[in-house]
Design a protein around this motif. Structure first.
Motif, PDB file in Angstrom:
ATOM      1  N   ARG A 164       0.847  -1.193   0.000  1.00  0.00           N
ATOM      2  CA  ARG A 164       0.000   0.000   0.000  1.00  0.00           C
ATOM      3  C   ARG A 164       0.879   1.238   0.000  1.00  0.00           C
ATOM      4  NH1 ARG A 164      -5.253  -1.463   3.507  1.00  0.00           N
ATOM      5  NH2 ARG A 164      -5.735   0.628   2.777  1.00  0.00           N
ATOM      6  N   LEU A 170      -3.354   2.847  -0.952  1.00  0.00           N
ATOM      7  CA  LEU A 170      -3.854   1.678  -1.676  1.00  0.00           C
ATOM      8  C   LEU A 170      -2.706   0.958  -2.369  1.00  0.00           C
ATOM      9  CD1 LEU A 170      -6.988   3.342  -3.327  1.00  0.00           C
ATOM     10  CD2 LEU A 170      -7.032   1.567  -1.551  1.00  0.00           C
ATOM     11  N   GLU A 182     -15.577  -5.389 -10.288  1.00  0.00           N
ATOM     12  CA  GLU A 182     -16.541  -4.518  -9.616  1.00  0.00           C
ATOM     13  C   GLU A 182     -16.434  -3.115 -10.194  1.00  0.00           C
ATOM     14  OE1 GLU A 182     -16.598  -5.016  -5.257  1.00  0.00           O
ATOM     15  OE2 GLU A 182     -15.414  -6.825  -5.554  1.00  0.00           O
ATOM     16  N   LYS A 183     -17.433  -2.291  -9.878  1.00  0.00           N
ATOM     17  CA  LYS A 183     -17.501  -0.967 -10.495  1.00  0.00           C
ATOM     18  C   LYS A 183     -16.914   0.110  -9.591  1.00  0.00           C
ATOM     19  CE  LYS A 183     -20.405  -1.721 -14.154  1.00  0.00           C
ATOM     20  NZ  LYS A 183     -20.346  -1.175 -15.505  1.00  0.00           N
ATOM     21  N   ARG A 185     -17.487   3.995  -9.863  1.00  0.00           N
ATOM     22  CA  ARG A 185     -18.185   5.072 -10.546  1.00  0.00           C
ATOM     23  C   ARG A 185     -18.446   4.750 -12.016  1.00  0.00           C
ATOM     24  NH1 ARG A 185     -19.637  10.201  -7.808  1.00  0.00           N
ATOM     25  NH2 ARG A 185     -21.489   9.098  -8.409  1.00  0.00           N
ATOM     26  N   GLY A 186     -18.998   3.592 -12.253  1.00  0.00           N
ATOM     27  CA  GLY A 186     -19.417   3.263 -13.608  1.00  0.00           C
ATOM     28  C   GLY A 186     -18.381   2.536 -14.436  1.00  0.00           C
TER      29      GLY A 186
ATOM     30  N   PRO B  40     -11.288  12.323  -4.191  1.00  0.00           N
ATOM     31  CA  PRO B  40     -11.436  10.928  -3.759  1.00  0.00           C
ATOM     32  C   PRO B  40     -12.643  10.855  -2.822  1.00  0.00           C
ATOM     33  CG  PRO B  40      -9.243  11.807  -3.198  1.00  0.00           C
ATOM     34  CD  PRO B  40     -10.131  12.968  -3.569  1.00  0.00           C
ATOM     35  N   LEU B  43     -18.700   8.662  -2.677  1.00  0.00           N
ATOM     36  CA  LEU B  43     -19.554   7.915  -3.605  1.00  0.00           C
ATOM     37  C   LEU B  43     -18.764   7.073  -4.599  1.00  0.00           C
ATOM     38  CD1 LEU B  43     -22.589  10.251  -4.458  1.00  0.00           C
ATOM     39  CD2 LEU B  43     -22.367   8.485  -2.709  1.00  0.00           C
ATOM     40  N   ILE B  44     -17.436   7.194  -4.619  1.00  0.00           N
ATOM     41  CA  ILE B  44     -16.643   6.289  -5.452  1.00  0.00           C
ATOM     42  C   ILE B  44     -16.814   4.854  -4.936  1.00  0.00           C
ATOM     43  CG2 ILE B  44     -14.297   5.626  -6.127  1.00  0.00           C
ATOM     44  CD1 ILE B  44     -13.538   8.554  -6.134  1.00  0.00           C
ATOM     45  N   CYS B  45     -16.866   4.718  -3.624  1.00  0.00           N
ATOM     46  CA  CYS B  45     -16.929   3.373  -3.032  1.00  0.00           C
ATOM     47  C   CYS B  45     -18.236   3.087  -2.289  1.00  0.00           C
ATOM     48  CB  CYS B  45     -15.757   3.160  -2.064  1.00  0.00           C
ATOM     49  SG  CYS B  45     -14.161   3.039  -2.896  1.00  0.00           S
ATOM     50  N   ASP B  53     -27.516  10.523  -7.672  1.00  0.00           N
ATOM     51  CA  ASP B  53     -26.261  10.362  -8.419  1.00  0.00           C
ATOM     52  C   ASP B  53     -26.165   8.974  -9.041  1.00  0.00           C
ATOM     53  OD1 ASP B  53     -26.117  12.220  -6.153  1.00  0.00           O
ATOM     54  OD2 ASP B  53     -24.116  12.677  -6.934  1.00  0.00           O
ATOM     55  N   ARG B  54     -25.754   8.952 -10.311  1.00  0.00           N
ATOM     56  CA  ARG B  54     -25.580   7.680 -11.014  1.00  0.00           C
ATOM     57  C   ARG B  54     -24.246   7.050 -10.642  1.00  0.00           C
ATOM     58  NH1 ARG B  54     -26.090   8.393 -17.221  1.00  0.00           N
ATOM     59  NH2 ARG B  54     -25.779   6.159 -17.040  1.00  0.00           N
ATOM     60  N   ASP B  55     -24.170   5.735 -10.876  1.00  0.00           N
ATOM     61  CA  ASP B  55     -22.908   5.007 -10.724  1.00  0.00           C
ATOM     62  C   ASP B  55     -22.294   5.190  -9.335  1.00  0.00           C
ATOM     63  OD1 ASP B  55     -23.033   4.095 -13.375  1.00  0.00           O
ATOM     64  OD2 ASP B  55     -22.129   5.963 -14.094  1.00  0.00           O
ATOM     65  N   GLN B  56     -23.108   5.050  -8.313  1.00  0.00           N
ATOM     66  CA  GLN B  56     -22.567   5.140  -6.960  1.00  0.00           C
ATOM     67  C   GLN B  56     -21.718   3.906  -6.655  1.00  0.00           C
ATOM     68  OE1 GLN B  56     -25.351   6.379  -3.937  1.00  0.00           O
ATOM     69  NE2 GLN B  56     -26.500   7.678  -5.352  1.00  0.00           N
ATOM     70  N   VAL B  58     -19.763   0.619  -4.992  1.00  0.00           N
ATOM     71  CA  VAL B  58     -20.201  -0.693  -4.520  1.00  0.00           C
ATOM     72  C   VAL B  58     -19.141  -1.379  -3.649  1.00  0.00           C
ATOM     73  CG1 VAL B  58     -21.724  -1.079  -6.492  1.00  0.00           C
ATOM     74  CG2 VAL B  58     -19.349  -1.813  -6.623  1.00  0.00           C
ATOM     75  N   LEU B  59     -17.951  -0.793  -3.573  1.00  0.00           N
ATOM     76  CA  LEU B  59     -16.876  -1.491  -2.856  1.00  0.00           C
ATOM     77  C   LEU B  59     -17.068  -1.457  -1.344  1.00  0.00           C
ATOM     78  CD1 LEU B  59     -13.506  -0.702  -4.668  1.00  0.00           C
ATOM     79  CD2 LEU B  59     -15.252  -2.390  -5.177  1.00  0.00           C
ATOM     80  N   THR B  89      -8.779  -2.153   6.552  1.00  0.00           N
ATOM     81  CA  THR B  89      -9.688  -1.490   5.610  1.00  0.00           C
ATOM     82  C   THR B  89      -8.935  -0.962   4.394  1.00  0.00           C
ATOM     83  OG1 THR B  89     -11.368   0.221   5.378  1.00  0.00           O
ATOM     84  CG2 THR B  89      -9.456   0.789   6.707  1.00  0.00           C
ATOM     85  N   ILE B  90      -9.618  -0.934   3.223  1.00  0.00           N
ATOM     86  CA  ILE B  90      -8.979  -0.297   2.067  1.00  0.00           C
ATOM     87  C   ILE B  90      -9.383   1.178   1.973  1.00  0.00           C
ATOM     88  CG2 ILE B  90      -8.797  -2.424   0.737  1.00  0.00           C
ATOM     89  CD1 ILE B  90     -11.082  -1.370  -1.059  1.00  0.00           C
ATOM     90  N   MET B  91     -10.197   1.657   2.918  1.00  0.00           N
ATOM     91  CA  MET B  91     -10.624   3.062   2.871  1.00  0.00           C
ATOM     92  C   MET B  91      -9.441   3.984   3.156  1.00  0.00           C
ATOM     93  SD  MET B  91     -13.720   4.871   4.943  1.00  0.00           S
ATOM     94  CE  MET B  91     -13.745   6.643   5.231  1.00  0.00           C
TER      95      MET B  91
END
Lengths: 256, 130
Positions: A164, A170, A182-183, A185-186, B40, B43-45, B53-56, B58-59, B89-91
């Motif tokens: 990381r 990361l 997995e996604k 933001r699209g 960063p 809503l990216i994850c 908002d679209r494409d929220q 999922v991680l 955590t990866i956050m």
């Protein structure tokens, strides 16, 4: 080589062979692209990166010093002489005995054998020559060999891949090993495979090498990149090549 | 730059983190930060189903009802440095400069959020009750 070094090499080889590189079979980034992006790569007349192959073909027949030799002087039939070559890089250079990327090999051939000023890492001329050479492997499987010489590089590369780093803290593996498919933001997270380089990247509106992509990734997690041609990038590239063994070369690729 | 010192000490508390600024966070500004695609951002994850908002993301876990599950101090701690709550955590840590490797020169010694941004995002998340 001394016996204990051979033993060390064999042990590393066994570790590399047993540890595995991914939980799943390798999948090309192509499979994660939108249909329109795939079409760009599939059609040689639309694929912007074909420009590199054409430019590479010009450079292949060009004298690098006045009245001097060309690449073609020695490699007369590129289609047969260079078939499968790029699929085996990085590899141990038979001349120097050290690991080299394809870019490093082309640079050393032009600077050494042809006695000319070689194009720089990241330059369009070097992208063109490596695209031309890579094109002769299109459809062939990546097959970088795990050898006593390459094994330590692969292990170092794995460490870089899984460490990381950056302000976002990361590793490459956090996304490209643990969350591919997995996604974000699209956009679908790929496995981070390197079988299509050099590529034309829509995000850049430009061409790029494997190592340019590494630098882009490092900067996107706000980490300090390594230098082009550095041992670290060479190790990462070697690890990724072995991790993606068997994937068909797609050079010249198109990516989002 | 005083808050850089705060970034070093704010995470010392285990489990909770009090306000970084003493100024109440602004939920509206917090929402703007949370959904800003140039940052960063959360809503990216993560996802918030009440937002259009679209494409929220999922991680990470959904943020729906986060105010029911955590106190403001616990939410703040997880924004400041989620490693304090979950070491693996990866956050990313949004307000920490310790325990990081090869931070790029442009970002070295800097935090992702400034202290008031941490307060603003915390304030918005504390509106997410079900």
């Amino acid at each position: 080589m001394k016996p204990h070094l051979i033993m060390l090499g064999s042990c590393l080889l066994a570790m590399v062979a047993s540890a595995g590189y991914t939980d799943a079979p390798p999948i090309s980034g192509y499979q994660f692209m939108e249909p329109e992006t795939r079409q760009l790569q599939d059609d040689d007349f639309l694929n912007p990166a074909m420009f590199l192959v054409e430019k590479g073909a010009t450079l292949w027949g060009q004298e690098w010093t006045d009245g001097g030799a060309t690449c073609q002087s020695c490699h007369q039939n590129i289609a047969t002489d260079m078939a499968g070559v790029a699929a085996g890089y990085p590899r141990t250079d038979p001349v120097s005995g050290r690991m080299v990327s394809l870019e490093m090999k082309v640079i050393s051939e032009i600077a050494g054998r042809l006695g000319a000023a070689a194009p720089a890492y990241g330059s369009e001329d070097l992208l063109a020559l490596t695209a031309l050479i890579g094109f002769q492997s299109r459809g062939l499987p990546m097959n970088v060999a795990v050898t006593p010489e390459s094994a330590p590089w692969i292990e170092t590369g794995r460490e870089i891949f899984t460490t990381r780093r950056g302000q976002l803290n990361l590793s490459c593996a956090n996304c490209h090993q643990d969350h591919w498919g997995e996604k974000l933001r699209g956009d679908t997270i790929s496995q981070g495979q390197i079988n299509a380089f050099p590529i034309y990247r829509l995000t850049w509106s430009d061409f790029g090498s494997r190592q340019r992509m590494f630098t882009w990734c490092m900067e996107s997690i706000r980490a300090e990149p390594y230098d082009y041609g550095s041992d670290e990038y060479l190790a990462l590239e070697t690890f990724l090549a072995v991790r993606g063994a068997g994937l068909a070369i797609e050079t010249p690729g198109v990516r989002r | 730059m005083l808050w850089l010192a705060a970034a070093c000490t704010a995470t010392a508390a285990q489990g909770d983190a009090g306000s970084l600024t003493g100024v109440p966070g602004d939920p509206a500004r917090g929402l703007a930060i949370l959904r800003d695609p140039s940052l960063p951002s959360c809503l990216i994850c993560h996802s918030v189903s009440s937002l259009p908002d679209r494409d929220q993301g999922v991680l990470g876990p959904s943020l729906d009802g986060v105010a029911d599950r955590f106190t403001a101090d616990a939410v703040r701690l997880r924004i400041i440095d989620a490693r304090k709550a979950s070491p693996e955590t990866i956050m990313p840590p949004y307000f920490a400069i310790d325990g990081l490797f090869r931070v790029g020169s442009r970002w070295r010694g800097k935090t992702i959020y400034d202290p008031q941004q941490v307060e603003d995002v915390t304030a918005f998340l504390m509106t997410l009750a079900e």
